[in-house]
Design a protein around this motif. Structure first.
Motif, PDB file in Angstrom:
ATOM      1  N   LEU A  33      69.984  95.317  54.479  1.00 30.94           N
ATOM      2  CA  LEU A  33      70.322  94.771  55.797  1.00 30.94           C
ATOM      3  C   LEU A  33      69.530  93.501  56.099  1.00 30.94           C
ATOM      4  O   LEU A  33      70.062  92.551  56.693  1.00 30.94           O
ATOM      5  CB  LEU A  33      70.061  95.828  56.871  1.00 30.94           C
ATOM      6  N   LYS A  34      68.282  93.449  55.673  1.00 30.34           N
ATOM      7  CA  LYS A  34      67.479  92.247  55.899  1.00 30.34           C
ATOM      8  C   LYS A  34      68.017  91.079  55.083  1.00 30.34           C
ATOM      9  O   LYS A  34      68.055  89.931  55.567  1.00 30.34           O
ATOM     10  CB  LYS A  34      66.018  92.516  55.544  1.00 30.34           C
ATOM     11  N   SER A  35      68.446  91.344  53.853  1.00 27.67           N
ATOM     12  CA  SER A  35      69.041  90.291  53.023  1.00 27.67           C
ATOM     13  C   SER A  35      70.316  89.749  53.681  1.00 27.67           C
ATOM     14  O   SER A  35      70.536  88.534  53.742  1.00 27.67           O
ATOM     15  CB  SER A  35      69.354  90.839  51.634  1.00 27.67           C
ATOM     16  N   PHE A  36      71.147  90.649  54.193  1.00 24.06           N
ATOM     17  CA  PHE A  36      72.362  90.223  54.884  1.00 24.06           C
ATOM     18  C   PHE A  36      72.025  89.401  56.122  1.00 24.06           C
ATOM     19  O   PHE A  36      72.639  88.362  56.389  1.00 24.06           O
ATOM     20  CB  PHE A  36      73.177  91.456  55.281  1.00 24.06           C
ATOM     21  N   LEU A  37      71.027  89.843  56.882  1.00 22.47           N
ATOM     22  CA  LEU A  37      70.621  89.132  58.101  1.00 22.47           C
ATOM     23  C   LEU A  37      70.174  87.718  57.777  1.00 22.47           C
ATOM     24  O   LEU A  37      70.564  86.753  58.464  1.00 22.47           O
ATOM     25  CB  LEU A  37      69.495  89.905  58.785  1.00 22.47           C
ATOM     26  N   ASN A  38      69.379  87.550  56.731  1.00 16.05           N
ATOM     27  CA  ASN A  38      68.889  86.216  56.369  1.00 16.05           C
ATOM     28  C   ASN A  38      70.028  85.301  55.918  1.00 16.05           C
ATOM     29  O   ASN A  38      70.016  84.095  56.205  1.00 16.05           O
ATOM     30  CB  ASN A  38      67.834  86.335  55.271  1.00 16.05           C
ATOM     31  N   LYS A  39      71.011  85.853  55.228  1.00 20.76           N
ATOM     32  CA  LYS A  39      72.173  85.050  54.830  1.00 20.76           C
ATOM     33  C   LYS A  39      72.948  84.574  56.048  1.00 20.76           C
ATOM     34  O   LYS A  39      73.426  83.434  56.099  1.00 20.76           O
ATOM     35  CB  LYS A  39      73.084  85.866  53.906  1.00 20.76           C
ATOM     36  N   GLN A  40      73.068  85.452  57.046  1.00 21.67           N
ATOM     37  CA  GLN A  40      73.770  85.064  58.271  1.00 21.67           C
ATOM     38  C   GLN A  40      72.983  84.014  59.051  1.00 21.67           C
ATOM     39  O   GLN A  40      73.557  83.090  59.629  1.00 21.67           O
ATOM     40  CB  GLN A  40      74.007  86.306  59.152  1.00 21.67           C
ATOM     41  N   ARG A  41      71.673  84.135  59.048  1.00 19.41           N
ATOM     42  CA  ARG A  41      70.841  83.115  59.707  1.00 19.41           C
ATOM     43  C   ARG A  41      71.085  81.745  59.082  1.00 19.41           C
ATOM     44  O   ARG A  41      71.268  80.742  59.780  1.00 19.41           O
ATOM     45  CB  ARG A  41      69.368  83.484  59.576  1.00 19.41           C
ATOM     46  N   ASP A  42      71.050  81.706  57.758  1.00 19.93           N
ATOM     47  CA  ASP A  42      71.257  80.434  57.063  1.00 19.93           C
ATOM     48  C   ASP A  42      72.657  79.883  57.351  1.00 19.93           C
ATOM     49  O   ASP A  42      72.831  78.675  57.550  1.00 19.93           O
ATOM     50  CB  ASP A  42      71.079  80.622  55.549  1.00 19.93           C
ATOM     51  N   LEU A  43      73.638  80.776  57.376  1.00 25.70           N
ATOM     52  CA  LEU A  43      75.017  80.355  57.619  1.00 25.70           C
ATOM     53  C   LEU A  43      75.166  79.712  58.985  1.00 25.70           C
ATOM     54  O   LEU A  43      75.700  78.601  59.123  1.00 25.70           O
ATOM     55  CB  LEU A  43      75.954  81.558  57.490  1.00 25.70           C
ATOM     56  N   TYR A  44      74.668  80.382  60.026  1.00 26.90           N
ATOM     57  CA  TYR A  44      74.865  79.890  61.389  1.00 26.90           C
ATOM     58  C   TYR A  44      73.903  78.762  61.745  1.00 26.90           C
ATOM     59  O   TYR A  44      74.214  77.943  62.618  1.00 26.90           O
ATOM     60  CB  TYR A  44      74.757  81.046  62.379  1.00 26.90           C
ATOM     61  N   ALA A  45      72.765  78.705  61.081  1.00 27.17           N
ATOM     62  CA  ALA A  45      71.852  77.589  61.331  1.00 27.17           C
ATOM     63  C   ALA A  45      72.471  76.273  60.901  1.00 27.17           C
ATOM     64  O   ALA A  45      72.139  75.208  61.447  1.00 27.17           O
ATOM     65  CB  ALA A  45      70.532  77.818  60.608  1.00 27.17           C
ATOM     66  N   ASN A  46      73.376  76.321  59.924  1.00 25.84           N
ATOM     67  CA  ASN A  46      74.021  75.115  59.425  1.00 25.84           C
ATOM     68  C   ASN A  46      75.339  74.804  60.114  1.00 25.84           C
ATOM     69  O   ASN A  46      76.036  73.862  59.729  1.00 25.84           O
ATOM     70  CB  ASN A  46      74.268  75.254  57.907  1.00 25.84           C
ATOM     71  N   MET A  47      75.719  75.600  61.103  1.00 27.95           N
ATOM     72  CA  MET A  47      76.938  75.343  61.865  1.00 27.95           C
ATOM     73  C   MET A  47      76.608  74.541  63.111  1.00 27.95           C
ATOM     74  O   MET A  47      75.471  74.523  63.580  1.00 27.95           O
ATOM     75  CB  MET A  47      77.603  76.660  62.279  1.00 27.95           C
ATOM     76  N   ASP A  48      77.624  73.876  63.654  1.00 27.88           N
ATOM     77  CA  ASP A  48      77.394  73.094  64.872  1.00 27.88           C
ATOM     78  C   ASP A  48      77.293  74.026  66.083  1.00 27.88           C
ATOM     79  O   ASP A  48      77.610  75.218  66.019  1.00 27.88           O
ATOM     80  CB  ASP A  48      78.490  72.047  65.073  1.00 27.88           C
ATOM     81  N   ALA A  49      76.863  73.472  67.188  1.00 33.52           N
ATOM     82  CA  ALA A  49      76.601  74.261  68.392  1.00 33.52           C
ATOM     83  C   ALA A  49      77.861  74.930  68.917  1.00 33.52           C
ATOM     84  O   ALA A  49      77.810  76.049  69.432  1.00 33.52           O
ATOM     85  CB  ALA A  49      75.980  73.375  69.470  1.00 33.52           C
ATOM     86  N   GLN A  50      79.007  74.262  68.775  1.00 34.90           N
ATOM     87  CA  GLN A  50      80.257  74.835  69.278  1.00 34.90           C
ATOM     88  C   GLN A  50      80.626  76.103  68.510  1.00 34.90           C
ATOM     89  O   GLN A  50      81.036  77.107  69.106  1.00 34.90           O
ATOM     90  CB  GLN A  50      81.388  73.814  69.167  1.00 34.90           C
ATOM     91  N   ALA A  51      80.462  76.081  67.204  1.00 31.55           N
ATOM     92  CA  ALA A  51      80.764  77.258  66.391  1.00 31.55           C
ATOM     93  C   ALA A  51      79.816  78.399  66.723  1.00 31.55           C
ATOM     94  O   ALA A  51      80.228  79.567  66.808  1.00 31.55           O
ATOM     95  CB  ALA A  51      80.683  76.910  64.905  1.00 31.55           C
TER      96      ALA A  51
END
Length: 207
Positions: A149-167
């Motif tokens: 679960l922690k590995s999945f959480l970190n992948k999601q952090r990286d994914l959304y950190a690279n998205m724009d504010a609207q997304a």
């Protein structure tokens, strides 16, 4: 081991997330559902989602038309109103998993659970993950589960950190506004983790 009944699955999610309204009695309510579902019967019906406390009332108060029952209840084998039902069937279909992931009501439940985890779970990922597992599965997670679960959480952090504010805003949007003071990408990552926890077979099954 038996899967929870359709009404209880939603009530269970609302309780886990801290959103459940315990108000008793009153008129039927209209929880969110996918657009267009009320057009599938012989008559097209209008469904305007309730707001405020009524939005999160127990499923027993959900307004039901005989020919067009609420889709999230129907997909979990809640009987229709055409005939008496002496025994409910318990099916297991991919549509049930898709409902838990994508139905508007269950997505709001995931948002509420993420907010609760961030608010009550302590200051480390491990403590927050443990709280989420306890709320959904009523037990402590083992080491492997925390790691996955922690590995999945970190992948999601990286994914959304690279998205724009609207997304990011689309993911964390709530009908009653944001409660958490955490960055948008952090909230989004925990919402995704909450969706995973709510979709586990163990979450919707009783022994």
């Amino acid at each position: 081991r038996l899967r929870l009944e359709g009404e209880i699955i939603r009530d269970n999610g609302l309780t886990i997330s801290g959103l459940l309204s315990r108000k008793m009695g009153g008129a039927g309510v209209f929880p969110p559902q996918p657009d267009g579902c009320m057009n599938l019967g012989q008559s097209r019906r209008k469904w305007t989602a309730s707001t405020g406390e009524d939005r999160y009332r127990r499923a027993v108060y959900t307004y039901r038309w005989r020919a067009t029952p609420h889709p999230a209840l129907k997909v979990f084998d809640t009987p229709d109103a055409f005939a008496s039902c002496t025994r409910r069937i318990r099916s297991n279909t991919p549509l049930q998993a898709l409902t838990l992931l994508n139905d508007p009501a269950f997505y709001e439940i995931a948002q509420g659970l993420a907010e609760r985890i961030l608010r009550e779970g302590g200051n480390t990922d491990e403590k927050r993950i443990a709280l989420g597992v306890r709320l959904c599965l009523v037990r402590e997670p083992d080491i492997r589960e925390v790691s996955v679960l922690k590995s999945f959480l970190n992948k999601q952090r990286d994914l959304y950190a690279n998205m724009d504010a609207q997304a990011q805003a689309q993911v964390i949007q709530r009908t009653h506004g944001r409660r958490s003071g955490h960055p948008a990408h952090e909230q989004a990552a925990w919402i995704m983790l909450a969706r995973v926890l709510l979709n586990l077979d163990e979450t919707i099954t009783r022994e």
